[in-house]
Design a protein around this motif. Structure first.
Motif, short mmCIF file in Angstrom:
data_model
loop_
_atom_site.label_atom_id
_atom_site.label_comp_id
_atom_site.label_asym_id
_atom_site.label_seq_id
_atom_site.Cartn_x
_atom_site.Cartn_y
_atom_site.Cartn_z
N ARG A 122 0.83 -1.20 0.00
CA ARG A 122 0.00 0.00 0.00
C ARG A 122 0.86 1.25 0.00
NH1 ARG A 122 -4.06 0.60 4.75
NH2 ARG A 122 -4.18 2.69 3.84
N GLU A 123 1.91 1.23 0.81
CA GLU A 123 2.77 2.41 0.93
C GLU A 123 3.43 2.74 -0.41
OE1 GLU A 123 5.26 3.86 4.86
OE2 GLU A 123 5.45 1.81 4.16
N LYS A 124 4.04 1.72 -1.03
CA LYS A 124 4.73 1.96 -2.29
C LYS A 124 3.77 2.40 -3.39
CE LYS A 124 8.53 -1.39 -1.74
NZ LYS A 124 9.13 -2.61 -2.32
N ALA A 125 2.56 1.84 -3.37
CA ALA A 125 1.59 2.16 -4.41
C ALA A 125 0.80 3.43 -4.12
CB ALA A 125 0.61 0.99 -4.57
N GLY A 126 0.91 3.95 -2.90
CA GLY A 126 0.11 5.11 -2.53
C GLY A 126 -1.37 4.81 -2.48
N ALA A 127 -1.72 3.56 -2.13
CA ALA A 127 -3.11 3.10 -2.20
C ALA A 127 -3.82 3.27 -0.86
CB ALA A 127 -3.16 1.63 -2.62
N SER A 128 -5.10 3.55 -0.91
CA SER A 128 -5.89 3.67 0.31
C SER A 128 -6.20 2.28 0.87
CB SER A 128 -7.20 4.40 0.04
OG SER A 128 -8.17 3.52 -0.52
N TYR A 129 -6.83 2.26 2.03
CA TYR A 129 -7.17 0.99 2.69
C TYR A 129 -7.96 0.07 1.77
CZ TYR A 129 -9.20 -2.24 6.11
OH TYR A 129 -9.60 -3.37 6.79
N TYR A 130 -8.86 0.63 0.99
CA TYR A 130 -9.72 -0.19 0.13
C TYR A 130 -9.18 -0.32 -1.29
CZ TYR A 130 -13.15 0.19 3.86
OH TYR A 130 -13.79 0.13 5.07
N GLY A 131 -8.06 0.35 -1.60
CA GLY A 131 -7.48 0.24 -2.92
C GLY A 131 -7.79 1.38 -3.85
N VAL A 132 -8.22 2.51 -3.33
CA VAL A 132 -8.44 3.71 -4.14
C VAL A 132 -7.10 4.43 -4.27
CG1 VAL A 132 -9.76 5.84 -4.38
CG2 VAL A 132 -10.78 3.86 -3.22
N MET A 133 -6.80 4.92 -5.48
CA MET A 133 -5.49 5.48 -5.76
C MET A 133 -5.52 7.02 -5.74
SD MET A 133 -4.08 2.60 -6.06
CE MET A 133 -2.45 3.25 -6.36
N GLU A 134 -4.41 7.59 -5.34
CA GLU A 134 -4.17 9.04 -5.36
C GLU A 134 -5.17 9.84 -4.53
OE1 GLU A 134 -3.89 7.84 -9.17
OE2 GLU A 134 -2.11 7.09 -8.16
N LEU A 135 -5.61 9.29 -3.41
CA LEU A 135 -6.41 10.10 -2.48
C LEU A 135 -5.54 11.08 -1.70
CD1 LEU A 135 -9.07 7.59 -1.11
CD2 LEU A 135 -9.43 9.49 -2.71
N SER A 136 -4.23 10.83 -1.69
CA SER A 136 -3.25 11.79 -1.18
C SER A 136 -2.37 12.21 -2.35
CB SER A 136 -2.37 11.18 -0.08
OG SER A 136 -3.09 10.98 1.11
N GLY A 137 -2.44 13.49 -2.74
CA GLY A 137 -1.57 14.00 -3.78
C GLY A 137 -2.12 13.89 -5.18
N ASN A 138 -1.31 14.28 -6.14
CA ASN A 138 -1.58 14.35 -7.58
C ASN A 138 -2.54 15.51 -7.87
OD1 ASN A 138 -0.78 13.50 -10.11
ND2 ASN A 138 -2.54 12.15 -10.38
N LEU A 139 -3.86 15.29 -7.76
CA LEU A 139 -4.81 16.39 -7.84
C LEU A 139 -5.68 16.40 -6.59
CD1 LEU A 139 -5.98 16.25 -11.57
CD2 LEU A 139 -4.43 17.92 -10.52
N ALA A 140 -6.02 17.58 -6.13
CA ALA A 140 -6.89 17.69 -4.95
C ALA A 140 -8.30 17.22 -5.31
CB ALA A 140 -6.93 19.13 -4.46
N GLU A 141 -8.98 16.63 -4.34
CA GLU A 141 -10.29 16.02 -4.54
C GLU A 141 -11.41 17.01 -4.21
OE1 GLU A 141 -10.34 12.96 -5.67
OE2 GLU A 141 -8.23 12.48 -5.36
N ARG A 142 -12.33 17.20 -5.15
CA ARG A 142 -13.54 17.98 -4.86
C ARG A 142 -14.53 17.08 -4.12
NH1 ARG A 142 -13.89 22.97 -6.98
NH2 ARG A 142 -12.52 23.50 -8.73
N VAL A 143 -14.93 17.49 -2.94
CA VAL A 143 -15.87 16.73 -2.12
C VAL A 143 -16.93 17.67 -1.56
CG1 VAL A 143 -14.18 14.95 -1.48
CG2 VAL A 143 -14.40 16.99 -0.06
N ILE A 144 -18.03 17.08 -1.11
CA ILE A 144 -19.11 17.87 -0.53
C ILE A 144 -18.85 18.02 0.97
CG2 ILE A 144 -21.59 18.08 -0.19
CD1 ILE A 144 -20.63 18.17 -3.12
N SER A 145 -18.79 19.25 1.43
CA SER A 145 -18.44 19.58 2.81
C SER A 145 -19.65 19.48 3.74
CB SER A 145 -17.87 20.99 2.86
OG SER A 145 -17.62 21.39 4.19
N VAL A 146 -19.36 19.27 5.01
CA VAL A 146 -20.40 19.40 6.05
C VAL A 146 -20.43 20.82 6.58
CG1 VAL A 146 -20.09 16.99 6.72
CG2 VAL A 146 -18.89 18.79 8.00
N GLY A 147 -19.59 21.71 6.03
CA GLY A 147 -19.37 23.01 6.64
C GLY A 147 -20.15 24.18 6.11
N SER A 148 -21.19 23.96 5.31
CA SER A 148 -22.03 25.07 4.90
C SER A 148 -23.46 24.57 4.71
CB SER A 148 -21.52 25.72 3.61
OG SER A 148 -21.71 24.87 2.51
#
Length: 487
Positions: A387-413
């Motif tokens: 996982r570390e070498k591949a930069g993979a998340s717990y479930y196998g999703v790639m590039e959740l850290s780095g490359n391009l920032a993720e647009r997500v729906i916030s709880v903050g508005s």
């Protein structure tokens, strides 16, 4: 006289790469049943990296497969499927047509991994779509790689104190917050079962609530796009739009990078009405995507935006958070420039000899030789992969850290908290159709190729409450990906 449907063959290759990739080929219309009003869309799915595991909560990757059609050269429309007539022609895989009949998930039926080649028949409900069988029909089939995130409780926050800014916490404590259902969540900075966060960054949110029950919290199972939207995927979407819609979604225009030339790694080009959008780096994550660009792409693909709570689950999994952790599950991150084999091609991957055995991500300390986004899934091509070498998340999703920032729906508005997780219906009925998401600003999580390492941390919410400058702003470090609630 026997009536037939004429097919103009259309082949869409979604992604071709070594460590990731999926191909759709041999598209044809077969077994037309005039009396019942359906026909098979037959195609072959070639999928290089499919897998299913049974460690911890069982999860797998999948292909979200859907189709578009147009009659007599008109506008492209979304195909409605009929489950009764859809079938997988390979017993090792399952085809599950979605409840809204907008597409189907294909995934391995048993624990296994590797190259897959499978034929499918998608039952097209011609009667529902009002098809005149004397028309000339063009069909395109699309496939997007997804990862299944199973139902279950998980924590948000970092269990602080740590380097993250404005991380979630339980009330007035430093403990992480447990999400154990999809029930309403109360917000407050006191003791008890409340969720809270600071707003030191001024972009974390309004610290108000509650978060309604309809807001997707990540407890329920969902599928997450394995990779960020690629340049090829965005161009394929763009090339099915009307001319007016294309004018709004043109990232090469004055409201985007303002050129057809490559800018900060984005190679998208469009010569204007009557021409197709093209790319010189089809497998590269697509930057300069505004909130409206992402919204429309997901609406078109019958997916939906991911919430920031779902982001944390997809990244961390069910484990108890600790401070300073990235999507690959440790606090260790490569901090020296990497070199690449075959840079800029669909075989682009990191030269392992130039990289330590620690978390690999594209950010400001590693990208100095190649200051741009990289190929989707690039780090997953490793020998003796972890996982570390591949930069993979717990479930196998790639590039959740780095490359391009993720647009997500916030709880903050307030507007974002009203988000109900409705899927797109596949048809863009207006220029900026956001009929399934209204007045969303989008937060930004996960960091990018230009950011410091701290912004790549799972729990960091520096831009967590609506950062991004509005729905039409296009920036060189922001892309997008979507999810779909599991049926």
């Amino acid at each position: 006289m026997k009536k037939t449907i004429l097919l103009i063959f259309a082949l869409i290759q979604i992604s071709v790469a070594w460590a990731n990739g999926i191909n759709v080929e041999n598209v044809s219309l077969e077994n037309f049943n005039e009396s019942e009003g359906w026909v098979h869309i037959n195609c072959r799915i070639t999928w290089q990296g499919s897998w299913r595991i049974d460690a911890g909560p069982s999860n797998w990757d999948a292909a979200w497969v859907f189709a578009k059609y147009r009659a007599d050269g008109g506008a492209w429309q979304h195909v409605t499927l009929t489950p009764a007539q859809s079938e997988m022609l390979n017993a090792n895989f399952t085809l599950q047509i979605s409840g809204d009949n907008k597409g189907g998930m294909i995934y391995r039926s048993e624990v296994s991994n590797g190259l897959s080649v499978t034929d499918i028949n998608l039952g097209w409900d011609l009667a529902n779509d009002g098809i005149d069988i004397n028309s000339t029909i063009e069909v395109k089939v699309f496939a997007i790689e997804m990862v299944y995130v199973p139902e279950g409780a998980f924590y948000i926050g970092n269990g602080g104190p740590g380097p993250e800014t404005d991380a979630f916490r339980k009330g007035n404590t430093i403990s992480s917050y447990l999400i154990a259902s999809e029930a309403e969540i109360a917000i407050g900075n006191t003791s008890g079962l409340l969720l809270y966060y600071d707003n030191n960054s001024t972009y974390a949110g309004d610290q108000q609530g509650p978060i309604p029950a309809a807001f997707p919290k990540g407890y329920n199972a969902f599928y997450c796009m394995k990779y960020e939207i690629s340049e090829e995927q965005y161009a394929a979407f763009f090339n099915t739009l009307t001319i007016d819609q294309q004018e709004d979604r043109d990232i090469t225009g004055t409201l985007g990078k303002d050129t057809d030339d490559e800018v900060d790694g984005n190679t998208i080009a469009w010569d204007g009405p009557g021409n197709e959008m093209t790319t010189l780096a089809p497998d590269r994550a697509c930057s300069f995507l505004s909130g409206n660009d992402v919204t429309n792409y997901l609406h078109w693909a019958a997916l939906r935006p991911m919430t920031e709570l779902e982001y944390e689950k997809a990244a961390r999994g069910p484990g108890t958070p600790v401070p300073g952790v990235y999507a690959w599950g440790t606090e260790f991150i490569l901090n020296t420039p990497y070199s690449l084999w075959s840079p800029g091609t669909n075989g682009e991957y990191i030269n392992s000899a130039s990289a330590a055995n620690m978390g690999r991500a594209n950010y400001n300390l590693t990208n100095t030789l190649y200051p741009r986004p990289v190929r989707c899934g690039m780090f997953s091509y490793v020998t003796g992969g972890t996982r570390e070498k591949a930069g993979a998340s717990y479930y196998g999703v790639m590039e959740l850290s780095g490359n391009l920032a993720e647009r997500v729906i916030s709880v903050g508005s307030p507007n974002e908290r009203e988000y109900k997780g409705i899927h797109g219906n596949g048809n863009l009925s207006s220029l900026d159709s956001d009929s399934f998401v209204n007045l969303l600003v989008y937060a930004v999580r996960g960091g990018s190729w230009i950011d410091d390492a701290n912004l790549l941390l799972i729990a960091d919410r520096t831009r967590g409450g609506g950062f991004g400058g509005g729905l039409n702003l296009r920036q060189n470090y922001i892309g997008g990906r979507g999810v779909r609630t599991a049926d």
